[in-house]
Design a protein around this motif. Structure first.
Motif, PDB file in Angstrom:
ATOM      1  N   LEU A  48      13.223  56.880  19.405  1.00 43.78           N
ATOM      2  CA  LEU A  48      13.358  58.279  19.814  1.00 43.78           C
ATOM      3  C   LEU A  48      12.018  58.850  20.240  1.00 43.78           C
ATOM      4  O   LEU A  48      11.928  59.597  21.224  1.00 43.78           O
ATOM      5  CB  LEU A  48      13.949  59.112  18.674  1.00 43.78           C
ATOM      6  CG  LEU A  48      15.475  59.315  18.700  1.00 43.78           C
ATOM      7  CD1 LEU A  48      16.214  57.983  18.656  1.00 43.78           C
ATOM      8  CD2 LEU A  48      15.919  60.199  17.541  1.00 43.78           C
ATOM      9  N   ASP A  49      10.961  58.486  19.535  1.00 40.73           N
ATOM     10  CA  ASP A  49       9.623  58.959  19.906  1.00 40.73           C
ATOM     11  C   ASP A  49       9.233  58.426  21.281  1.00 40.73           C
ATOM     12  O   ASP A  49       8.652  59.152  22.100  1.00 40.73           O
ATOM     13  CB  ASP A  49       8.596  58.518  18.864  1.00 40.73           C
ATOM     14  CG  ASP A  49       7.209  59.053  19.153  1.00 40.73           C
ATOM     15  OD1 ASP A  49       6.940  60.211  18.797  1.00 40.73           O
ATOM     16  OD2 ASP A  49       6.414  58.314  19.771  1.00 40.73           O
ATOM     17  N   GLY A 101      23.952  66.925  12.943  1.00 41.09           N
ATOM     18  CA  GLY A 101      22.806  67.744  12.574  1.00 41.09           C
ATOM     19  C   GLY A 101      21.583  66.905  12.248  1.00 41.09           C
ATOM     20  O   GLY A 101      20.455  67.236  12.638  1.00 41.09           O
ATOM     21  N   GLU A 102      21.807  65.804  11.525  1.00 35.79           N
ATOM     22  CA  GLU A 102      20.706  64.913  11.178  1.00 35.79           C
ATOM     23  C   GLU A 102      20.119  64.250  12.413  1.00 35.79           C
ATOM     24  O   GLU A 102      18.892  64.134  12.562  1.00 35.79           O
ATOM     25  CB  GLU A 102      21.202  63.851  10.188  1.00 35.79           C
ATOM     26  CG  GLU A 102      20.129  62.915   9.662  1.00 35.79           C
ATOM     27  CD  GLU A 102      19.214  63.564   8.636  1.00 35.79           C
ATOM     28  OE1 GLU A 102      18.424  62.833   8.027  1.00 35.79           O
ATOM     29  OE2 GLU A 102      19.279  64.800   8.442  1.00 35.79           O
ATOM     30  N   LEU A 103      20.989  63.831  13.319  1.00 37.55           N
ATOM     31  CA  LEU A 103      20.526  63.202  14.551  1.00 37.55           C
ATOM     32  C   LEU A 103      19.689  64.173  15.382  1.00 37.55           C
ATOM     33  O   LEU A 103      18.637  63.808  15.926  1.00 37.55           O
ATOM     34  CB  LEU A 103      21.727  62.705  15.363  1.00 37.55           C
ATOM     35  CG  LEU A 103      21.424  61.971  16.677  1.00 37.55           C
ATOM     36  CD1 LEU A 103      20.590  60.732  16.423  1.00 37.55           C
ATOM     37  CD2 LEU A 103      22.737  61.604  17.378  1.00 37.55           C
ATOM     38  N   TYR A 106      16.155  64.563  14.070  1.00 41.85           N
ATOM     39  CA  TYR A 106      15.259  63.484  14.498  1.00 41.85           C
ATOM     40  C   TYR A 106      14.827  63.662  15.957  1.00 41.85           C
ATOM     41  O   TYR A 106      13.670  63.442  16.303  1.00 41.85           O
ATOM     42  CB  TYR A 106      15.942  62.133  14.318  1.00 41.85           C
ATOM     43  CG  TYR A 106      15.918  61.615  12.898  1.00 41.85           C
ATOM     44  CD1 TYR A 106      14.731  61.173  12.324  1.00 41.85           C
ATOM     45  CD2 TYR A 106      17.082  61.564  12.132  1.00 41.85           C
ATOM     46  CE1 TYR A 106      14.699  60.698  11.016  1.00 41.85           C
ATOM     47  CE2 TYR A 106      17.064  61.089  10.832  1.00 41.85           C
ATOM     48  CZ  TYR A 106      15.873  60.654  10.275  1.00 41.85           C
ATOM     49  OH  TYR A 106      15.841  60.180   8.982  1.00 41.85           O
ATOM     50  N   TRP A 107      15.771  64.059  16.814  1.00 44.64           N
ATOM     51  CA  TRP A 107      15.412  64.288  18.217  1.00 44.64           C
ATOM     52  C   TRP A 107      14.395  65.425  18.327  1.00 44.64           C
ATOM     53  O   TRP A 107      13.417  65.341  19.084  1.00 44.64           O
ATOM     54  CB  TRP A 107      16.654  64.635  19.035  1.00 44.64           C
ATOM     55  CG  TRP A 107      17.427  63.464  19.551  1.00 44.64           C
ATOM     56  CD1 TRP A 107      18.721  63.112  19.276  1.00 44.64           C
ATOM     57  CD2 TRP A 107      16.956  62.476  20.488  1.00 44.64           C
ATOM     58  NE1 TRP A 107      19.082  61.977  19.948  1.00 44.64           N
ATOM     59  CE2 TRP A 107      18.022  61.572  20.706  1.00 44.64           C
ATOM     60  CE3 TRP A 107      15.758  62.267  21.152  1.00 44.64           C
ATOM     61  CZ2 TRP A 107      17.908  60.474  21.561  1.00 44.64           C
ATOM     62  CZ3 TRP A 107      15.634  61.181  22.003  1.00 44.64           C
ATOM     63  CH2 TRP A 107      16.699  60.306  22.197  1.00 44.64           C
ATOM     64  N   SER A 108      14.621  66.482  17.580  1.00 44.38           N
ATOM     65  CA  SER A 108      13.710  67.623  17.634  1.00 44.38           C
ATOM     66  C   SER A 108      12.313  67.234  17.176  1.00 44.38           C
ATOM     67  O   SER A 108      11.306  67.604  17.799  1.00 44.38           O
ATOM     68  CB  SER A 108      14.252  68.754  16.756  1.00 44.38           C
ATOM     69  OG  SER A 108      13.401  69.874  16.791  1.00 44.38           O
ATOM     70  N   GLU A 109      12.227  66.472  16.095  1.00 44.76           N
ATOM     71  CA  GLU A 109      10.933  66.042  15.588  1.00 44.76           C
ATOM     72  C   GLU A 109      10.219  65.137  16.589  1.00 44.76           C
ATOM     73  O   GLU A 109       8.999  65.222  16.764  1.00 44.76           O
ATOM     74  CB  GLU A 109      11.110  65.315  14.254  1.00 44.76           C
ATOM     75  CG  GLU A 109      11.516  66.236  13.112  1.00 44.76           C
ATOM     76  CD  GLU A 109      11.770  65.480  11.820  1.00 44.76           C
ATOM     77  OE1 GLU A 109      11.789  64.216  11.857  1.00 44.76           O
ATOM     78  OE2 GLU A 109      11.968  66.125  10.780  1.00 44.76           O
TER      79      GLU A 109
END
Length: 389
Positions: A48-49, A101-103, A106-109
């Motif tokens: 994701l990063d 919500g959890e996914l 992670y995308w937001s972070e």
């Protein structure tokens, strides 16, 4: 652009992708479950990063990027302690509600590391069938992009009434429909496969990767098979459906392996990666026709061969050629038009199902006599009909 009549020859066609993609302005990136999550269904944060880094770089270069993500159900199942995919739809819906919500967290972070904001958009199939919802969606996405925000889209699995993972097909079809409606130039589908092969590479060692598809023919469609892994549900078949949607919308599509280093930036730069599905201008249908083609049908009108031939020759649908009606649709709804059990077109009807039942098989001059009114000679006007492949 070179033409090919033998599909095996598409592997030999050379296309200057860098020139083809030099004016890209809006890109949709679809990311499959196998890419978003690890084998144990935990979120692959390094991946994701990496996506966030490449997306931010494209935005810095003036591109607009939309992400369509999968993986919410798998993440939710892990959080709920459910070891395998349950067959019960409510359990999957619950997993989707927890996992989404959890996914997104992670995308937001991941994007925060590059000073980029993201926005969550959850869609159900009626976004395409309901024109008001579609217009609202397009306006919303356009506004977000204008503020430099990356819209992250997923199917609203927690509230959908159809069987989860059969509506869009692991978001392959959803990503193509989104790309079509927001007038994207390119859809990149990232998965655990290198692209389209002439046969299953996991079974046949001599399988050939097809680097370029000029048009999705029945022979090309025959290459679509079962899902490629146990985690994802899309498979090649749904990716080919996505390709056909993009083909009509004038949006090129590339299927590529998400494990390739800097895969997104390299695809956009024109590197010969994966399979390119070319969208020729002459194959592009108008926006209204695309909307009709991919909207949900509220019913079916069965016609005789003469009526089918007339519709195919760009005439409207007269009541004389109608044999039967099914469904409780209303005037203004999209309906399927079939002959001999095969649907060959869709259209926006100017009469509701009950009225068509009364006037089927009659001459146009008799419509007012039977109904007490006549809005149009045709049950469906030619400008409101979209022929299907």
């Amino acid at each position: 652009m070179a033409k090919n009549t033998v599909n095996k020859a598409v592997t030999d066609i050379e296309v200057d992708r860098s020139r083809l993609f030099e004016s890209l302005s809006r890109i949709v990136i679809k990311i499959g479950t196998t890419s978003v999550t690890n084998d144990d269904s935990t979120v692959n944060t390094s991946f994701l990063d990496d996506i966030a880094a490449q997306t931010s770089a494209l935005m810095a270069a003036g591109k607009e990027v939309i992400i369509v993500t999968s993986g919410a159900i798998g993440v939710g199942l892990l959080m709920l302690g459910i070891p395998t995919k349950p067959k019960e739809i409510p359990a999957r819906q619950a997993a989707a509600a927890v996992g989404q919500g959890e996914l997104m967290r992670y995308w937001s972070e991941a994007f925060q590391n590059y000073n980029t904001q993201v926005a969550q958009i959850l869609l159900s199939y009626d976004f395409y069938s309901d024109r008001v919802k579609y217009l609202n969606l397009r306006n919303s996405i356009g506004t977000l992009l204008g503020y430099g925000v990356v819209p992250i889209i997923n199917e609203n699995d927690s509230t959908c009434t159809n069987e989860i993972e059969t509506v869009f097909g692991d978001n392959d079809r959803l990503s193509a429909m989104v790309a079509s409606k927001i007038e994207a130039n390119l859809l990149i589908i990232l998965s655990d496969i290198d692209g389209l092969y002439d046969k299953n590479p996991k079974v046949y060692p001599d399988a050939k990767l097809i680097s370029f598809v000029e048009k999705i023919t029945p022979e090309i469609e025959a290459y679509g098979g079962d899902p490629t892994s146990m985690k994802g549900v899309g498979g090649m078949r749904t990716k080919l459906i996505a390709g056909k949607i993009c083909e009509k919308a004038g949006c090129h599509m590339v299927i590529a392996n998400s494990k390739i280093e800097n895969v997104i930036e390299r695809v956009v730069a024109g590197d010969n990666i994966g399979t390119l599905f070319y969208a020729a201008e002459e194959n592009v249908s108008n926006n209204k026709s695309r909307w009709i083609s991919f909207s949900k049908s509220e019913g079916t009108i069965s016609v005789d061969r003469g009526a089918m031939d007339a519709v195919i020759k760009t005439s409207g649908l007269l009541p004389k050629g109608i044999k039967s009606v099914s469904g409780n649709f209303k005037r203004g709804d999209v309906v399927s038009i079939e002959c001999g059990g095969a649907v060959f077109a869709k259209g926006i009807t100017d009469y509701d199902a009950q009225d068509i039942e009364k006037i089927k098989g009659v001459h146009t001059d008799d419509i007012e006599k039977i109904l007490g009114h006549k809005d149009y000679d045709n049950v469906i006007r030619k400008e409101n009909i979209a022929l299907l492949d």
